[in-house]
Design a protein around this motif. Structure first.
Motif, PDB file in Angstrom:
ATOM      1  N   GLY A 167      -0.776   4.475 -21.536  1.00  0.00           N
ATOM      2  CA  GLY A 167      -0.242   5.655 -20.862  1.00  0.00           C
ATOM      3  C   GLY A 167      -1.221   6.241 -19.859  1.00  0.00           C
ATOM      4  N   ALA A 191      -0.794   6.099 -15.721  1.00  0.00           N
ATOM      5  CA  ALA A 191      -0.777   7.295 -14.871  1.00  0.00           C
ATOM      6  C   ALA A 191      -1.795   7.190 -13.739  1.00  0.00           C
ATOM      7  CB  ALA A 191      -1.050   8.541 -15.726  1.00  0.00           C
ATOM      8  N   PHE A 228      -1.203   6.829  -9.558  1.00  0.00           N
ATOM      9  CA  PHE A 228      -1.889   7.696  -8.592  1.00  0.00           C
ATOM     10  C   PHE A 228      -2.639   6.875  -7.541  1.00  0.00           C
ATOM     11  CE2 PHE A 228      -5.919   9.727  -7.421  1.00  0.00           C
ATOM     12  CZ  PHE A 228      -5.432  10.850  -6.752  1.00  0.00           C
TER      13      PHE A 228
END
Length: 438
Positions: A417, A421, A425
């Motif tokens: 996770g 993320a 980005f």
């Protein structure tokens, strides 16, 4: 008076100089009338007059010069007289007093070959410059400093137009001296004013007939003022200066296209050869890649120590796994049962170990690091090391005494996770950067 008392008195003299107290100075001279003549016995490189001239103590300066005028020519460790210091600080009244005492001090050069007027022009002390020229030696205007620059060069370099006008108006300057080039590059003051895009300075210099008459004078590289304006980055200021030069009758010598500005691409197209469309597209692609490679990043300097610490820590941990492998206390039957899992553990551990060593090697090598591409390699290498370190941990859990398989999956999902993320980005950032470059 004993040696210790004499040293204490001389030290007190310097303390009084910092305060600029005439009364205290009178008291010291009353105790020891020869105190000013014993300054050479101290370890200080400056005299009290240097200190008072630097700090602007006018009355104190006058009192010192009254009792010992020879202090006006004393030099400090940089061979600067009190007049050098007063001129640099802009103490016009102290400059006037020093010149009345010894006007020859205005022609004394320090270790950098600079006289007091050089410092006055560098700091833009117009009133001091006027006093140095008018009340003393007007020929000081035509003295070169140790780097081969005139007073006018220093005025333009430090952007002091008012001081430049004073030197031209008050100084007894030969007309041809205004077009003198510096000793190293041969740049005149007009060359410098154009190079620094000083519009008002250029306008003033063009109002001087002698400078306009020598419109096409060249520096040691063979450039005129108009050639130089072709080399600097284009903006409204450079365009305005170019129009001013052309209106004044300046011409370039055809060398304006020889050297490209620093921002130009490293790929040059030969004018004598026609490129086909495919070759043009390849060259455009190479230019875009080159521009991307030249993108600077200051993040690396901030992250260098952190990346090095993380890489070293991972290398140490993964090396320890090989030196002390898990499962040593298991029975031979269990060791055989977990052999395949142990092989996977060593594979994950080895990948983490090698990638961390690669990050460390890149950080300590001589490869240029301050660009986005190298930053990307470092980030990917560190991410690989951390990811396979997590997988090593997961494969090592079954070999522990307490087996929490549920927690291993929670560790894996948590890491995926976080990694996901961050990856999203980074992808967004890279895509936006590529779109901006293209």
């Amino acid at each position: 008076m004993s040696y210790v008392q004499e040293n204490d008195t001389l030290n007190s003299l310097y303390e009084v100089s910092l305060r600029g107290s005439v009364f205290e100075l009178e008291t010291l001279i009353g105790r020891d009338p020869l105190i000013l003549h014993k300054l050479s016995l101290t370890t200080f490189t400056e005299t009290p007059l240097h200190i008072s001239a630097l700090l602007g103590h006018l009355d104190f300066t006058k009192f010192l010069l009254t009792h010992k005028p020879q202090l006006a020519l004393e030099m400090d460790h940089c061979k600067r007289t009190p007049l050098h210091l007063a001129s640099a600080e802009g103490h016009a009244e102290i400059v006037h007093v020093l010149l009345q005492t010894c006007e020859d001090a205005c022609l004394v050069s320090d270790q950098d070959g600079r006289i007091p007027l050089h410092y006055a022009t560098m700091r833009g002390r117009t009133e001091v410059a006027r006093k140095l020229i008018g009340a003393a030696k007007s020929e000081s205007v035509m003295v070169f400093d140790g780097s081969g620059k005139t007073m006018f060069h220093l005025c333009v370099e430090h952007n002091h137009l008012d001081t430049l006008k004073t030197l031209v108006q008050v100084g007894d300057v030969r007309e041809d001296f205004l077009n003198s080039g510096d000793l190293h590059h041969g740049n005149t003051i007009l060359h410098l004013a154009v190079m620094f895009k000083q519009i008002e300075t250029v306008r003033y210099l063009l109002s001087i007939s002698k400078i306009r008459e020598e419109a096409n004078i060249e520096n040691k590289m063979g450039y005129t003022a108009l050639d130089i304006i072709e080399q600097v980055p284009k903006d409204t200021r450079s365009l305005q200066i170019k129009l001013m030069l052309m209106d004044a009758g300046f011409k370039n010598n055809g060398k304006s296209q020889v050297h490209h500005p620093p921002s130009a691409s490293i790929i040059d197209v030969t004018p004598s050869r026609t490129l086909n469309p495919n070759e043009k597209s390849w060259r455009k692609s190479l230019k875009r890649v080159n521009k991307l490679l030249l993108q600077k990043s200051d993040r690396l300097e901030e992250m260098r120590g952190m990346l090095s610490l993380v890489a070293t820590m991972i290398s140490t941990v993964t090396f320890g796994v090989v030196m002390n492998p898990p499962g040593e206390n298991l029975t031979p039957m269990l060791q055989f049962q977990f052999r395949e899992m142990f092989t996977s553990l060593l594979t994950m551990n080895t990948i983490s170990f090698i990638s961390s060593l690669g990050v460390t090697l890149l950080l300590i090598s001589g490869v240029p690091l301050k660009n986005e591409v190298t930053m990307g390699f470092l980030s990917v290498g560190t991410s690989v090391s951390l990811t396979f370190l997590v997988l090593t941990y997961i494969h090592a859990v079954p070999f522990s005494r307490f087996k929490y398989f549920g927690e291993t999956f929670s560790v894996l999902f948590s890491w995926l996770g976080i990694f996901g993320a961050i990856a999203v980005f980074i992808i967004i950032r890279v895509v936006s950067r590529i779109v901006k470059v293209l």
